[in-house]
Design a protein around this motif. Structure first.
Motif, short mmCIF file in Angstrom:
data_model
loop_
_atom_site.label_atom_id
_atom_site.label_comp_id
_atom_site.label_asym_id
_atom_site.label_seq_id
_atom_site.Cartn_x
_atom_site.Cartn_y
_atom_site.Cartn_z
N ASN A 5 0.68 -1.28 0.00
CA ASN A 5 -0.12 -0.01 0.18
C ASN A 5 0.79 1.20 -0.04
O ASN A 5 0.70 2.23 -0.79
N TRP A 6 1.94 1.29 0.75
CA TRP A 6 3.03 2.48 0.77
C TRP A 6 3.54 2.72 -0.46
O TRP A 6 3.65 3.91 -0.94
N GLN A 7 3.93 1.59 -1.19
CA GLN A 7 4.62 1.70 -2.31
C GLN A 7 3.80 2.27 -3.62
O GLN A 7 3.93 3.30 -4.48
N PRO A 183 -4.50 10.09 5.68
CA PRO A 183 -3.22 10.31 5.02
C PRO A 183 -2.79 9.32 4.06
O PRO A 183 -3.61 8.40 3.67
N ASP A 184 -1.83 9.53 3.41
CA ASP A 184 -1.48 8.76 2.16
C ASP A 184 -0.94 7.39 2.71
O ASP A 184 -1.26 6.41 2.14
N VAL A 185 -0.38 7.32 3.75
CA VAL A 185 -0.11 6.13 4.39
C VAL A 185 0.04 6.09 5.59
O VAL A 185 0.09 6.82 6.46
N LEU A 189 6.35 1.05 12.03
CA LEU A 189 7.68 1.83 11.93
C LEU A 189 8.64 0.86 10.74
O LEU A 189 9.47 1.79 9.88
N ALA A 190 8.69 -0.10 10.83
CA ALA A 190 9.27 -0.98 9.81
C ALA A 190 9.02 -0.65 8.25
O ALA A 190 9.82 -0.39 7.36
N ASP A 191 7.57 -0.45 7.85
CA ASP A 191 7.28 0.05 6.71
C ASP A 191 7.51 1.49 6.37
O ASP A 191 7.93 1.88 5.30
N GLU A 198 12.79 4.27 -0.01
CA GLU A 198 12.09 4.37 -1.42
C GLU A 198 11.99 5.87 -1.76
O GLU A 198 12.11 6.27 -2.87
N LEU A 199 11.53 6.59 -0.96
CA LEU A 199 11.28 8.08 -1.38
C LEU A 199 12.61 8.95 -1.74
O LEU A 199 12.59 9.40 -2.92
#
Length: 205
Positions: A5-7, A183-185, A189-191, A198-199
């Protein structure tokens, strides 16, 4: 490979990121060490952090972080311009803001949620200065500071991240942010650590 999801959220953000702001309170030292642990010394974004600290004492936070992390860490100076690859920490007793020319400014205005420095001050001013080119991360904490500031980042088109309340040492701060906006994500903490790597790789100017 299937995206997380965060990607997917990061890939969908239309603008390059020029700066990162992070806020934390209770449980924040451990959280910050976790999310910054994988960042390389050549990280291309400036990072400004407000961690709630007692108003009347010197802070060794930047020194501790600099020893533990690969990044250059320092306490922000008044009128200093943000530079890529530097991890800046707000000084105790002063609100930390970002001006239109991407320099820091200090103020001694009243505490916000009993805190000076205030996360909201940093987030709201950085949102004005960077607009959609800003990413904001709100972590564990025991009050509501940072919630309205993160909303300001979102309203300016920036990229917003909230620590999953179930993952937070104290969930009050993440829950306050989630009560104001989606929020977007939302992640542990690991993610968030993987997201920041990646950002820098895909979004930094």
């Amino acid at each position: 490979m299937r995206q997380t999801n965060w990607q997917a959220a990061l890939a969908a953000h239309p603008r390059p990121i020029e700066a990162l702001v992070v806020g934390a309170s209770a449980g924040g030292v451990s959280a910050l060490l976790t999310i910054f642990a994988a960042l390389p010394a050549h990280f291309r974004l400036p990072i400004a952090v407000v961690l709630h600290l007692p108003d009347n004492r010197q802070s060794a936070l930047a020194e501790v972080m600099g020893r533990r992390l690969g990044l250059t860490a320092k306490e922000a100076d008044n009128h200093e311009h943000l530079q890529a690859g530097i991890l800046y920490f707000a000084a105790p007793g002063y609100h930390l803001s970002v001006e239109a020319d991407h320099s820091f400014s200090f103020s001694r205005e009243e505490p916000v949620y009993f805190s000076r420095p205030s996360i909201d001050y940093l987030f709201e001013s950085a949102a004005d200065a960077y607009g959609a080119n800003l990413a904001g991360v709100l972590l564990t904490g025991a009050n509501e500071d940072g919630a309205s500031g993160l909303l300001a980042i979102k309203q300016q088109g920036g990229f917003t991240v909230v620590q999953d309340p179930k993952d937070a040492h104290v969930p009050t701060m993440p829950l306050a942010a989630l009560a104001l906006h989606q929020p977007d994500v939302v992640a542990g903490l690991a993610d968030i650590r993987a997201l920041l790597v990646e950002l820098e790789a895909t979004h930094a100017c």
